[in-house]
Design a protein around this motif. Structure first.
Motif, mmCIF file in Angstrom:
data_model
loop_
_atom_site.group_PDB
_atom_site.id
_atom_site.type_symbol
_atom_site.label_atom_id
_atom_site.label_comp_id
_atom_site.label_asym_id
_atom_site.label_seq_id
_atom_site.Cartn_x
_atom_site.Cartn_y
_atom_site.Cartn_z
ATOM 1 N N UNK A 79 33.215 62.913 54.185
ATOM 2 C CA UNK A 79 34.523 63.163 54.768
ATOM 3 C C UNK A 79 35.598 63.041 53.696
ATOM 4 N N UNK A 80 36.456 64.037 53.596
ATOM 5 C CA UNK A 80 37.545 63.994 52.636
ATOM 6 C C UNK A 80 38.654 63.078 53.108
ATOM 7 N N UNK A 81 38.622 61.821 52.691
ATOM 8 C CA UNK A 81 39.601 60.838 53.129
ATOM 9 C C UNK A 81 39.805 59.800 52.043
ATOM 10 N N UNK A 82 41.003 59.195 52.044
ATOM 11 C CA UNK A 82 41.291 58.119 51.095
ATOM 12 C C UNK A 82 41.035 56.751 51.708
ATOM 13 N N UNK A 83 40.534 56.695 52.942
ATOM 14 C CA UNK A 83 40.248 55.406 53.570
ATOM 15 C C UNK A 83 39.259 54.621 52.713
ATOM 16 N N UNK A 84 39.438 53.304 52.677
ATOM 17 C CA UNK A 84 38.696 52.452 51.761
ATOM 18 C C UNK A 84 37.189 52.560 51.949
ATOM 19 N N UNK A 85 36.716 52.493 53.186
ATOM 20 C CA UNK A 85 35.281 52.485 53.426
ATOM 21 C C UNK A 85 34.576 53.743 52.941
ATOM 22 N N UNK A 86 34.927 54.937 53.460
ATOM 23 C CA UNK A 86 34.260 56.153 52.997
ATOM 24 C C UNK A 86 34.420 56.398 51.505
ATOM 25 N N UNK A 87 35.617 56.110 50.968
ATOM 26 C CA UNK A 87 35.841 56.331 49.534
ATOM 27 C C UNK A 87 34.984 55.389 48.697
ATOM 28 N N UNK A 88 34.865 54.137 49.118
ATOM 29 C CA UNK A 88 34.052 53.170 48.374
ATOM 30 C C UNK A 88 32.572 53.513 48.449
ATOM 31 N N UNK A 89 32.138 53.992 49.617
ATOM 32 C CA UNK A 89 30.742 54.380 49.750
ATOM 33 C C UNK A 89 30.425 55.570 48.859
ATOM 34 N N UNK A 90 31.346 56.538 48.775
ATOM 35 C CA UNK A 90 31.131 57.681 47.897
ATOM 36 C C UNK A 90 31.041 57.237 46.440
ATOM 37 N N UNK A 91 31.893 56.308 46.030
ATOM 38 C CA UNK A 91 31.821 55.792 44.666
ATOM 39 C C UNK A 91 30.484 55.109 44.418
ATOM 40 N N UNK A 92 30.003 54.362 45.414
ATOM 41 C CA UNK A 92 28.696 53.721 45.278
ATOM 42 C C UNK A 92 27.581 54.744 45.131
ATOM 43 N N UNK A 93 27.658 55.832 45.909
ATOM 44 C CA UNK A 93 26.663 56.897 45.810
ATOM 45 C C UNK A 93 26.715 57.548 44.429
ATOM 46 N N UNK A 94 27.928 57.801 43.923
ATOM 47 C CA UNK A 94 28.062 58.412 42.596
ATOM 48 C C UNK A 94 27.420 57.546 41.519
ATOM 49 N N UNK A 95 27.659 56.233 41.583
ATOM 50 C CA UNK A 95 27.045 55.334 40.588
ATOM 51 C C UNK A 95 25.533 55.310 40.732
ATOM 52 N N UNK A 96 25.055 55.289 41.981
ATOM 53 C CA UNK A 96 23.610 55.222 42.209
ATOM 54 C C UNK A 96 22.913 56.496 41.761
ATOM 55 N N UNK A 97 23.537 57.650 41.988
ATOM 56 C CA UNK A 97 22.931 58.912 41.576
ATOM 57 C C UNK A 97 22.796 58.972 40.067
ATOM 58 N N UNK A 98 23.803 58.498 39.345
ATOM 59 C CA UNK A 98 23.719 58.500 37.881
ATOM 60 C C UNK A 98 22.514 57.703 37.404
ATOM 61 N N UNK A 99 22.217 56.601 38.081
ATOM 62 C CA UNK A 99 21.094 55.755 37.685
ATOM 63 C C UNK A 99 19.746 56.430 37.938
ATOM 64 N N UNK A 100 19.705 57.418 38.841
ATOM 65 C CA UNK A 100 18.438 58.086 39.141
ATOM 66 C C UNK A 100 18.114 59.198 38.152
ATOM 67 N N UNK A 101 19.094 59.622 37.351
ATOM 68 C CA UNK A 101 18.871 60.722 36.430
ATOM 69 C C UNK A 101 19.103 62.087 37.045
ATOM 70 N N UNK A 102 19.553 62.139 38.294
ATOM 71 C CA UNK A 102 19.854 63.402 38.948
ATOM 72 C C UNK A 102 21.341 63.730 38.776
ATOM 73 N N UNK A 103 21.663 65.018 38.803
ATOM 74 C CA UNK A 103 23.062 65.447 38.813
ATOM 75 C C UNK A 103 23.598 65.357 40.235
ATOM 76 N N UNK A 104 24.923 65.254 40.370
ATOM 77 C CA UNK A 104 25.556 65.081 41.685
ATOM 78 C C UNK A 104 26.480 66.256 41.979
ATOM 79 N N UNK A 105 26.392 66.753 43.212
ATOM 80 C CA UNK A 105 27.296 67.797 43.684
ATOM 81 C C UNK A 105 27.904 67.340 45.012
#
Length: 358
Positions: A79-105
């Motif tokens: 969801x495109x939102x600046x609310x803390x919860x969804x935005x923080x979860x997206x940041x967590x996903x971005x960090x986790x994806x980098x650790x897997x060696x996969x690219x993120x879209x």
């Protein structure tokens, strides 16, 4: 917290051989048409395209990549939102994806646009992602889309079928119960709840956790007041709640509403926490610096994202294997100065962090 992974297998998706059978042509002809190659008559091209559409067959870069290997990319619908919860979860996903060696879209959606979710998924599939993460916190109903790659759904039911569906949750219900129990442990007879909008799965889970904690102790459940996650809605609710002389404790479904609530209570002459204790949810950065500093529960965004991505990558790379069992992260209750025993009971020191194992 729940956090357990669940995996399901859908019926087989259509293949090029099925398109060939319906169109009455060879599989090689189907390949030529769908790859826009020459030496195919207009009539044959029309029959193949109509058959593909009828069967719901999709030729995308993911299918083309099967011959040479995976694209090593993961798509995220959020969801495109600046609310803390969804935005923080997206940041967590971005960090986790980098650790897997996969690219993120990443593809953002808008609240209330079911077609937008389907379009986002289709866009990612056409880009050839090996897996998809669905971080859609709002109940938009069933999404009409066919998915042929593993899917991770965070904090909500899967909105569509896929060959492998893995789910992970932040345990909002358990966190809400911990917040409510904290107030009951201080000696409050009951706890009022300032809920989030009920189209959001997280708001429903927090409401359910509050009810569970009160029911477990046989305490009355006051009428629920619903906000919209904003400090303004917390302020509006606080003006009404302040008029209730029996009010001694409130659990707000997020920190922003809790901050607005405290402002309204203070303006009405209801001192926090001497007369009314308030607990929030999220532990936003400003929570420690308002007056009084806010007691809240901290969501394990990074832990959930990391665990969920590990399960998704496992499903991508080992499609026939069972998912690894989920590990529940600890529940962190951040105790600050916005909570105390009700009037007439001694106050205990604040400023501690309590961890509960769900």
């Amino acid at each position: 917290m729940s956090g357990a992974a669940r995996q399901s297998v859908s019926s087989a998706l259509p293949r090029s051989v099925d398109v060939a059978k319906v169109a009455g042509v060879s599989q090689k002809t189907v390949s030529r048409v769908l790859n826009d190659e020459p030496y195919v008559s207009d009539e044959v091209r029309r029959r193949v395209l109509e058959a593909a559409e009828q069967l719901g067959y999709r030729l995308n870069s993911a299918a083309r990549a099967l011959a040479s290997g995976r694209t090593r990319s993961i798509g995220v619908v959020t969801l495109g939102t600046a609310l803390f919860g969804p935005a923080s979860l997206l940041m967590g996903v971005e960090r986790a994806v980098r650790d897997t060696g996969y690219a993120l879209r990443v593809v953002n959606t808008m609240e209330g646009d079911t077609a937008g979710i389907a379009g986002a998924v289709e866009s990612l599939l056409e880009q050839g992602v090996d897996g998809i993460v669905i971080s859609e916190p709002i109940d938009e109903g069933e999404v009409p889309v066919r998915v042929d790659v593993p899917v991770l759904v965070i904090g909500a039911p899967a909105p569509f079928a896929a060959p492998h569906v893995v789910t992970a949750g932040v345990g909002a219900g358990v966190l809400a119960s911990a917040a409510t129990d904290h107030l009951l442990d201080l000696g409050h007879h009951t706890v009022h709840h300032l809920a989030g909008p009920q189209r959001w799965y997280a708001a429903r889970d927090r409401l359910a956790g509050w009810r569970t904690a009160l029911a477990a102790r046989g305490r009355p459940q006051p009428p629920v007041v619903e906000g919209d996650w904003s400090a303004a809605s917390g302020y509006s609710a606080g003006r009404d709640l302040a008029a209730n002389p029996a009010l001694t404790a409130v659990f707000a479904a997020n920190d922003d509403m809790a901050i607005g609530l405290i402002r309204a209570l203070t303006e009405a002459g209801r001192r926090v926490p001497d007369e009314v204790s308030v607990v929030g949810f999220d532990d936003v950065p400003v929570a420690a610096y308002i007056t009084p500093p806010l007691t809240t529960v901290r969501q394990p965004f990074d832990a959930v994202a990391r665990e969920g991505l590990e399960m998704l990558v496992h499903a991508i790379e080992h499609p026939l294997a069972q998912p690894s069992p989920a590990i529940d992260p600890p529940v962190e209750l951040i105790v600050r100065a916005s909570t105390s025993p009700p009037p007439g009971k001694p106050r205990e020191p604040s400023g501690s962090t309590t961890s509960y194992q769900a």
